[in-house]
Motif scaffolding. Structure first.
Motif, PDB file in Angstrom:
ATOM      1  N   ASN A  32       0.832  -1.200   0.000  1.00  0.00           N
ATOM      2  CA  ASN A  32       0.000   0.000   0.000  1.00  0.00           C
ATOM      3  C   ASN A  32       0.870   1.254   0.000  1.00  0.00           C
ATOM      4  O   ASN A  32       1.354   1.696   1.051  1.00  0.00           O
ATOM      5  CB  ASN A  32      -0.944  -0.002   1.215  1.00  0.00           C
ATOM      6  N   PHE A  33       1.131   1.774  -1.205  1.00  0.00           N
ATOM      7  CA  PHE A  33       2.000   2.946  -1.431  1.00  0.00           C
ATOM      8  C   PHE A  33       3.431   2.677  -0.958  1.00  0.00           C
ATOM      9  O   PHE A  33       4.019   3.442  -0.186  1.00  0.00           O
ATOM     10  CB  PHE A  33       1.396   4.197  -0.766  1.00  0.00           C
ATOM     11  N   VAL A  34       3.965   1.567  -1.415  1.00  0.00           N
ATOM     12  CA  VAL A  34       5.306   1.110  -1.009  1.00  0.00           C
ATOM     13  C   VAL A  34       6.215   0.846  -2.200  1.00  0.00           C
ATOM     14  O   VAL A  34       7.362   1.309  -2.244  1.00  0.00           O
ATOM     15  CB  VAL A  34       5.200  -0.173  -0.156  1.00  0.00           C
ATOM     16  N   LEU A  35       5.720   0.129  -3.206  1.00  0.00           N
ATOM     17  CA  LEU A  35       6.557  -0.240  -4.354  1.00  0.00           C
ATOM     18  C   LEU A  35       7.183   1.013  -4.985  1.00  0.00           C
ATOM     19  O   LEU A  35       8.312   0.978  -5.471  1.00  0.00           O
ATOM     20  CB  LEU A  35       5.720  -0.989  -5.395  1.00  0.00           C
ATOM     21  N   GLN A  36       6.479   2.123  -4.912  1.00  0.00           N
ATOM     22  CA  GLN A  36       6.964   3.390  -5.483  1.00  0.00           C
ATOM     23  C   GLN A  36       8.249   3.889  -4.843  1.00  0.00           C
ATOM     24  O   GLN A  36       8.941   4.753  -5.378  1.00  0.00           O
ATOM     25  CB  GLN A  36       5.875   4.458  -5.334  1.00  0.00           C
ATOM     26  N   PHE A  37       8.556   3.337  -3.633  1.00  0.00           N
ATOM     27  CA  PHE A  37       9.793   3.726  -2.944  1.00  0.00           C
ATOM     28  C   PHE A  37      10.929   2.718  -3.144  1.00  0.00           C
ATOM     29  O   PHE A  37      12.040   2.919  -2.643  1.00  0.00           O
ATOM     30  CB  PHE A  37       9.525   3.906  -1.437  1.00  0.00           C
ATOM     31  N   ILE A  38      10.629   1.626  -3.829  1.00  0.00           N
ATOM     32  CA  ILE A  38      11.645   0.607  -4.111  1.00  0.00           C
ATOM     33  C   ILE A  38      12.350   0.982  -5.416  1.00  0.00           C
ATOM     34  O   ILE A  38      11.698   1.416  -6.384  1.00  0.00           O
ATOM     35  CB  ILE A  38      10.989  -0.787  -4.248  1.00  0.00           C
ATOM     36  N   GLU A  39      13.679   0.818  -5.442  1.00  0.00           N
ATOM     37  CA  GLU A  39      14.405   1.128  -6.684  1.00  0.00           C
ATOM     38  C   GLU A  39      13.752   0.372  -7.846  1.00  0.00           C
ATOM     39  O   GLU A  39      13.537  -0.858  -7.731  1.00  0.00           O
ATOM     40  CB  GLU A  39      15.876   0.707  -6.576  1.00  0.00           C
ATOM     41  N   PRO A  40      13.457   1.046  -8.942  1.00  0.00           N
ATOM     42  CA  PRO A  40      12.742   0.392 -10.056  1.00  0.00           C
ATOM     43  C   PRO A  40      13.369  -0.910 -10.524  1.00  0.00           C
ATOM     44  O   PRO A  40      12.661  -1.862 -10.842  1.00  0.00           O
ATOM     45  CB  PRO A  40      12.768   1.458 -11.150  1.00  0.00           C
ATOM     46  N   GLU A  41      14.703  -0.993 -10.479  1.00  0.00           N
ATOM     47  CA  GLU A  41      15.363  -2.215 -10.959  1.00  0.00           C
ATOM     48  C   GLU A  41      15.164  -3.398 -10.016  1.00  0.00           C
ATOM     49  O   GLU A  41      15.461  -4.541 -10.363  1.00  0.00           O
ATOM     50  CB  GLU A  41      16.866  -1.970 -11.175  1.00  0.00           C
ATOM     51  N   LYS A  42      14.641  -3.141  -8.805  1.00  0.00           N
ATOM     52  CA  LYS A  42      14.398  -4.229  -7.850  1.00  0.00           C
ATOM     53  C   LYS A  42      12.925  -4.653  -7.810  1.00  0.00           C
ATOM     54  O   LYS A  42      12.562  -5.600  -7.104  1.00  0.00           O
ATOM     55  CB  LYS A  42      14.820  -3.792  -6.441  1.00  0.00           C
ATOM     56  N   ARG A  43      12.072  -3.939  -8.511  1.00  0.00           N
ATOM     57  CA  ARG A  43      10.625  -4.152  -8.371  1.00  0.00           C
ATOM     58  C   ARG A  43      10.165  -5.507  -8.946  1.00  0.00           C
ATOM     59  O   ARG A  43       9.368  -6.205  -8.317  1.00  0.00           O
ATOM     60  CB  ARG A  43       9.856  -2.991  -9.003  1.00  0.00           C
ATOM     61  N   LEU A  44      10.692  -5.902 -10.093  1.00  0.00           N
ATOM     62  CA  LEU A  44      10.246  -7.173 -10.679  1.00  0.00           C
ATOM     63  C   LEU A  44      10.646  -8.352  -9.796  1.00  0.00           C
ATOM     64  O   LEU A  44       9.839  -9.259  -9.564  1.00  0.00           O
ATOM     65  CB  LEU A  44      10.820  -7.352 -12.086  1.00  0.00           C
ATOM     66  N   SER A  45      11.840  -8.324  -9.259  1.00  0.00           N
ATOM     67  CA  SER A  45      12.277  -9.471  -8.433  1.00  0.00           C
ATOM     68  C   SER A  45      11.442  -9.552  -7.160  1.00  0.00           C
ATOM     69  O   SER A  45      11.075 -10.652  -6.711  1.00  0.00           O
ATOM     70  CB  SER A  45      13.769  -9.360  -8.102  1.00  0.00           C
ATOM     71  N   LEU A  46      11.089  -8.405  -6.579  1.00  0.00           N
ATOM     72  CA  LEU A  46      10.220  -8.413  -5.390  1.00  0.00           C
ATOM     73  C   LEU A  46       8.847  -8.987  -5.744  1.00  0.00           C
ATOM     74  O   LEU A  46       8.339  -9.896  -5.061  1.00  0.00           O
ATOM     75  CB  LEU A  46      10.067  -7.002  -4.821  1.00  0.00           C
ATOM     76  N   LEU A  47       8.264  -8.498  -6.833  1.00  0.00           N
ATOM     77  CA  LEU A  47       6.926  -8.978  -7.227  1.00  0.00           C
ATOM     78  C   LEU A  47       6.960 -10.453  -7.610  1.00  0.00           C
ATOM     79  O   LEU A  47       6.027 -11.208  -7.328  1.00  0.00           O
ATOM     80  CB  LEU A  47       6.385  -8.128  -8.371  1.00  0.00           C
ATOM     81  N   SER A  48       8.059 -10.890  -8.225  1.00  0.00           N
ATOM     82  CA  SER A  48       8.188 -12.304  -8.596  1.00  0.00           C
ATOM     83  C   SER A  48       8.281 -13.189  -7.361  1.00  0.00           C
ATOM     84  O   SER A  48       7.679 -14.273  -7.305  1.00  0.00           O
ATOM     85  CB  SER A  48       9.439 -12.510  -9.479  1.00  0.00           C
ATOM     86  N   ARG A  49       9.003 -12.733  -6.341  1.00  0.00           N
ATOM     87  CA  ARG A  49       9.089 -13.500  -5.088  1.00  0.00           C
ATOM     88  C   ARG A  49       7.725 -13.576  -4.419  1.00  0.00           C
ATOM     89  O   ARG A  49       7.350 -14.614  -3.842  1.00  0.00           O
ATOM     90  CB  ARG A  49      10.110 -12.880  -4.137  1.00  0.00           C
ATOM     91  N   ILE A  50       6.978 -12.462  -4.487  1.00  0.00           N
ATOM     92  CA  ILE A  50       5.632 -12.468  -3.894  1.00  0.00           C
ATOM     93  C   ILE A  50       4.740 -13.469  -4.642  1.00  0.00           C
ATOM     94  O   ILE A  50       4.076 -14.319  -4.041  1.00  0.00           O
ATOM     95  CB  ILE A  50       5.010 -11.055  -3.918  1.00  0.00           C
ATOM     96  N   ALA A  51       4.766 -13.396  -5.970  1.00  0.00           N
ATOM     97  CA  ALA A  51       3.921 -14.295  -6.775  1.00  0.00           C
ATOM     98  C   ALA A  51       4.295 -15.757  -6.519  1.00  0.00           C
ATOM     99  O   ALA A  51       3.433 -16.620  -6.336  1.00  0.00           O
ATOM    100  CB  ALA A  51       4.067 -13.959  -8.254  1.00  0.00           C
TER     101      ALA A  51
END
Ligand SMILES: C[S@@+](CC[C@H](N)C(=O)[O-])C[C@H]1O[C@@H](n2cnc3c(N)ncnc32)[C@H](O)[C@@H]1O
Ligand SMILES: O=C(O)C(=O)C[C@]1(C(=O)O)C=C[C@@H](O)C=C1
Length: 241
Positions: free
Chosen positions: A132-151
């Protein structure tokens, strides 16, 4: 009654990059209510969505939980559940305050608060995760790996609840920025405070377009993505595994 955000009222020689320190944690409920249009709705609806997608014996994650607003919304929506709710944030100041709010609450499943980097901390046996208004603070290059781990950690039929400040095409961007400015003005911020906050977050909060979010959520492993809420330049999505 939460303390009023006056961080940008005090004279500043220069505006340092925004960070979720103790001064921000102290005024956070006031700051986010007056800065994010529709914030309260995203919190309340996260509880509703969690109740629909939570599965028995699983974990629900509130990543970047701050003071635990979504943690508590999920907890209250799952009163008699055997699920476990895990709130993670890398700001000790936020988590200390979240612990106080949690100590006043005894209504629902077990809750654990963990001070950690969500890009590093393990995620497992999840049915619902909130960003909830968090991913926007994660470095863009780290966002896919975070979302992939969540999925990867999410059971079939489980879900991610993602709320973000988003970017738009040039023609729409200026209109959305103006409406957001008007929202902040209507909530008592001065033009100077708004300008100082904009400078402070410009290298910290990196918004992306809806197309980028949708494509990345699919690439991460979510099969369906819907937009369930929007208020000006703040948008909420449901991604189903
Ligand atoms: C705008 S606040 C989130 C609001 C909160 N989710 C809510 O609904 O009230 C962003 C939060 O993300 C946290 N955060 C940012 N980057 C993080 C990271 N890499 N790991 C853990 N927490 C992070 C910040 O400390 C802050 O508390
Ligand atoms: O976009 C802005 O101007 C904001 O202040 C947004 C935002 C956010 O989205 O988290 C930034 C920092 C604070 O947490 C409160 C609100």
């Amino acid at each position: 009654m939460s303390e009023r955000d006056d961080i940008y009222t005090r004279p500043h020689e220069s505006v340092a990059d925004f960070e979720f320190n103790s001064a921000v944690a102290r005024v956070f409920p006031d700051m986010i209510k007056r800065s994010v249009p529709g914030y309260a709705e995203t919190v309340a609806m996260s509880g509703i969505i969690a109740a629909r997608y939570a599965q028995p014996g699983t974990n629900l994650y509130d990543l970047g939980c701050s003071l635990g607003a979504v943690t508590l919304a999920m907890r209250h929506a799952l009163k008699n559940s055997d699920c476990r709710i895990i709130g993670i944030d890398n700001s000790q100041s936020m988590l200390e305050r979240a612990g106080h709010y949690l100590a006043l609450d005894d209504d629902g499943p077990e809750v654990d608060l963990i001070c950690a980097d969500i890009c590093e901390h393990p995620i497992e046996n999840a049915s619902v995760t909130a960003l909830n208004f968090v991913l926007q603070f994660i470095e863009p290059e780290k966002r896919l790996s975070l979302l992939s781990r969540i999925a990867e950690a999410t059971c079939d039929g489980g879900a991610l609840i993602l709320s973000e400040k988003i970017a738009f095409s040039d023609s729409e961007q200026s209109i959305q920025d103006t409406l957001h400015h008007d929202f902040k003005r209507a909530n008592g911020y001065s033009d100077l405070e708004i300008a100082q906050k904009r400078s402070a977050i410009e290298n910290v909060l990196i918004p992306e377009t809806e197309e980028v979010h949708r494509d990345r959520l699919k690439a991460a492993g979510f099969s369906q993505v819907i937009r369930w809420y929007q208020c000006f330049n703040f948008v909420s999505y449901l991604a189903v595994k």
